[in-house]
Write a protein that holds these residues in place. Structure first.
Motif, PDB file in Angstrom:
ATOM      1  N   VAL A 181       3.034  21.758  13.865  1.00 46.46           N
ATOM      2  CA  VAL A 181       3.103  21.148  12.533  1.00 46.46           C
ATOM      3  C   VAL A 181       1.998  20.106  12.447  1.00 46.46           C
ATOM      4  N   LEU A 182       1.165  20.242  11.430  1.00 49.70           N
ATOM      5  CA  LEU A 182       0.081  19.299  11.140  1.00 49.70           C
ATOM      6  C   LEU A 182       0.563  18.371  10.043  1.00 49.70           C
ATOM      7  N   ARG A 183       0.400  17.073  10.251  1.00 49.08           N
ATOM      8  CA  ARG A 183       0.795  16.089   9.245  1.00 49.08           C
ATOM      9  C   ARG A 183      -0.366  15.137   8.991  1.00 49.08           C
ATOM     10  N   LEU A 184      -0.608  14.869   7.706  1.00 54.15           N
ATOM     11  CA  LEU A 184      -1.616  13.882   7.299  1.00 54.15           C
ATOM     12  C   LEU A 184      -0.911  12.761   6.553  1.00 54.15           C
ATOM     13  N   THR A 185      -1.308  11.546   6.852  1.00 59.49           N
ATOM     14  CA  THR A 185      -0.848  10.400   6.092  1.00 59.49           C
ATOM     15  C   THR A 185      -2.090   9.802   5.455  1.00 59.49           C
ATOM     16  N   LEU A 186      -2.134   9.902   4.125  1.00 54.90           N
ATOM     17  CA  LEU A 186      -3.316   9.493   3.357  1.00 54.90           C
ATOM     18  C   LEU A 186      -2.972   8.340   2.430  1.00 54.90           C
ATOM     19  N   ALA A 227      -8.581  20.433   0.941  1.00 54.46           N
ATOM     20  CA  ALA A 227      -7.887  20.461  -0.357  1.00 54.46           C
ATOM     21  C   ALA A 227      -7.016  19.219  -0.544  1.00 54.46           C
ATOM     22  N   ARG A 228      -6.330  18.771   0.499  1.00 55.15           N
ATOM     23  CA  ARG A 228      -5.497  17.561   0.402  1.00 55.15           C
ATOM     24  C   ARG A 228      -6.362  16.342   0.139  1.00 55.15           C
ATOM     25  N   LEU A 229      -7.512  16.249   0.809  1.00 57.68           N
ATOM     26  CA  LEU A 229      -8.409  15.112   0.590  1.00 57.68           C
ATOM     27  C   LEU A 229      -8.903  15.094  -0.851  1.00 57.68           C
ATOM     28  N   ALA A 230      -9.369  16.240  -1.326  1.00 59.33           N
ATOM     29  CA  ALA A 230      -9.866  16.327  -2.703  1.00 59.33           C
ATOM     30  C   ALA A 230      -8.752  16.021  -3.700  1.00 59.33           C
ATOM     31  N   GLY A 231      -7.554  16.533  -3.443  1.00 55.36           N
ATOM     32  CA  GLY A 231      -6.416  16.298  -4.326  1.00 55.36           C
ATOM     33  C   GLY A 231      -5.958  14.854  -4.338  1.00 55.36           C
ATOM     34  N   ASN A 232      -6.341  14.111  -3.335  1.00 56.86           N
ATOM     35  CA  ASN A 232      -5.957  12.703  -3.256  1.00 56.86           C
ATOM     36  C   ASN A 232      -7.110  11.773  -3.652  1.00 56.86           C
ATOM     37  N   GLY A 233      -8.181  12.341  -4.202  1.00 49.25           N
ATOM     38  CA  GLY A 233      -9.279  11.516  -4.695  1.00 49.25           C
ATOM     39  C   GLY A 233     -10.318  11.147  -3.660  1.00 49.25           C
ATOM     40  N   LEU A 234     -10.236  11.699  -2.443  1.00 49.89           N
ATOM     41  CA  LEU A 234     -11.244  11.435  -1.425  1.00 49.89           C
ATOM     42  C   LEU A 234     -12.285  12.548  -1.482  1.00 49.89           C
ATOM     43  N   ASP A 235     -13.530  12.191  -1.432  1.00 48.19           N
ATOM     44  CA  ASP A 235     -14.614  13.167  -1.478  1.00 48.19           C
ATOM     45  C   ASP A 235     -14.544  14.054  -0.231  1.00 48.19           C
ATOM     46  N   PRO A 236     -14.265  15.363  -0.393  1.00 55.72           N
ATOM     47  CA  PRO A 236     -14.139  16.227   0.779  1.00 55.72           C
ATOM     48  C   PRO A 236     -15.464  16.471   1.508  1.00 55.72           C
ATOM     49  N   ASP A 237     -16.580  16.030   0.915  1.00 54.58           N
ATOM     50  CA  ASP A 237     -17.884  16.175   1.570  1.00 54.58           C
ATOM     51  C   ASP A 237     -18.377  14.872   2.207  1.00 54.58           C
ATOM     52  N   ALA A 238     -17.621  13.796   2.061  1.00 46.36           N
ATOM     53  CA  ALA A 238     -18.004  12.528   2.674  1.00 46.36           C
ATOM     54  C   ALA A 238     -17.913  12.653   4.190  1.00 46.36           C
ATOM     55  N   MET A 280       0.846  -1.179   0.000  1.00 45.55           N
ATOM     56  CA  MET A 280       0.000   0.000   0.000  1.00 45.55           C
ATOM     57  C   MET A 280       0.890   1.240   0.000  1.00 45.55           C
ATOM     58  N   GLN A 281       0.560   2.168  -0.858  1.00 39.66           N
ATOM     59  CA  GLN A 281       1.287   3.420  -0.911  1.00 39.66           C
ATOM     60  C   GLN A 281       0.520   4.489  -0.144  1.00 39.66           C
ATOM     61  N   VAL A 282       1.270   5.372   0.513  1.00 45.52           N
ATOM     62  CA  VAL A 282       0.650   6.467   1.235  1.00 45.52           C
ATOM     63  C   VAL A 282       1.306   7.772   0.824  1.00 45.52           C
ATOM     64  N   LEU A 283       0.565   8.829   1.010  1.00 44.98           N
ATOM     65  CA  LEU A 283       1.043  10.179   0.769  1.00 44.98           C
ATOM     66  C   LEU A 283       1.112  10.860   2.122  1.00 44.98           C
ATOM     67  N   GLN A 284       2.258  11.448   2.429  1.00 40.77           N
ATOM     68  CA  GLN A 284       2.404  12.162   3.689  1.00 40.77           C
ATOM     69  C   GLN A 284       2.625  13.636   3.365  1.00 40.77           C
ATOM     70  N   VAL A 285       1.762  14.485   3.904  1.00 37.74           N
ATOM     71  CA  VAL A 285       1.848  15.922   3.665  1.00 37.74           C
ATOM     72  C   VAL A 285       1.803  16.636   5.013  1.00 37.74           C
ATOM     73  N   THR A 317      -6.316   3.298   6.398  1.00 39.66           N
ATOM     74  CA  THR A 317      -6.391   4.200   7.532  1.00 39.66           C
ATOM     75  C   THR A 317      -5.776   5.550   7.181  1.00 39.66           C
ATOM     76  N   VAL A 318      -6.404   6.604   7.673  1.00 41.05           N
ATOM     77  CA  VAL A 318      -5.889   7.960   7.534  1.00 41.05           C
ATOM     78  C   VAL A 318      -5.353   8.365   8.903  1.00 41.05           C
ATOM     79  N   ARG A 319      -4.158   8.931   8.930  1.00 44.20           N
ATOM     80  CA  ARG A 319      -3.533   9.335  10.191  1.00 44.20           C
ATOM     81  C   ARG A 319      -3.345  10.845  10.213  1.00 44.20           C
ATOM     82  N   VAL A 320      -3.658  11.435  11.351  1.00 37.20           N
ATOM     83  CA  VAL A 320      -3.471  12.864  11.596  1.00 37.20           C
ATOM     84  C   VAL A 320      -2.483  12.983  12.749  1.00 37.20           C
ATOM     85  N   GLU A 321      -1.506  13.867  12.605  1.00 41.02           N
ATOM     86  CA  GLU A 321      -0.548  14.128  13.678  1.00 41.02           C
ATOM     87  C   GLU A 321      -0.380  15.628  13.829  1.00 41.02           C
TER      88      GLU A 321
END
Length: 151
Positions: free
Chosen positions: A63-68, A26-37, A1-6, A78-82
């Motif tokens: 510093v806010l980090r998302l792993t998508l 914006a990160r969710l939408a840019g990664n193909g996840l529906d930002p309204d879900a 599984m590949q993840v994007l960390q921003v 799983t989506v991770r928020v730090e």
């Protein structure tokens, strides 16, 4: 599984919380996840609470980090928020009490209720608070039939 960390640097200003919410959408939408879900709404709320805690309780940048998951794995991963801040103090869940109009004291309680897992650990010159949301588990919860309560 590949993840994007921003990640996003957040200044020590409560107005930054709104910017963090927009950035997450914006990160969710840019990664193909529906930002309204509903899982996206949950992520935005959790980010809002964690960034608010970091900014308000430390008075310093964070510093806010998302792993998508990448788009192909987006529904099953799983989506991770730090959020890293400069305080060594452990996050302390508080209860808002009986006052329904209280404007604080519910942040970590919400994180605990909305996330599958959360925690914190010392990190460099401060700490990192993290949480994880499993979109598949969230989908199953959304599809359950309401349970009638007996009074």
């Amino acid at each position: 599984m590949q993840v994007l960390q921003v990640q996003l640097a957040v200044q020590a200003d409560p107005a930054e919380v709104g910017r963090a919410r927009k950035w997450v959408r914006a990160r969710l939408a840019g990664n193909g996840l529906d930002p309204d879900a509903s899982v996206a709404e949950t992520l935005v709320l959790v980010v809002s609470e964690l960034v608010t805690n970091a900014v308000v309780h430390t008075g310093s940048p964070a510093v806010l980090r998302l792993t998508l998951p990448v788009v192909a794995d987006a529904v099953a991963s799983t989506v991770r928020v730090e959020v890293a801040d400069s305080s060594h103090a452990a996050p302390a869940p508080r209860r808002a009490g009986c006052d329904e109009d209280a404007t604080n004291g519910r942040g970590l309680e919400l994180v605990e209720l909305l996330c599958d897992r959360w925690g914190w650990y010392p990190d460099g010159s401060g700490k990192r608070v993290w949480c994880e949301i499993d979109p598949v588990a969230s989908i199953h919860v959304e599809r359950q039939e309401p349970v009638a309560s007996v009074l």
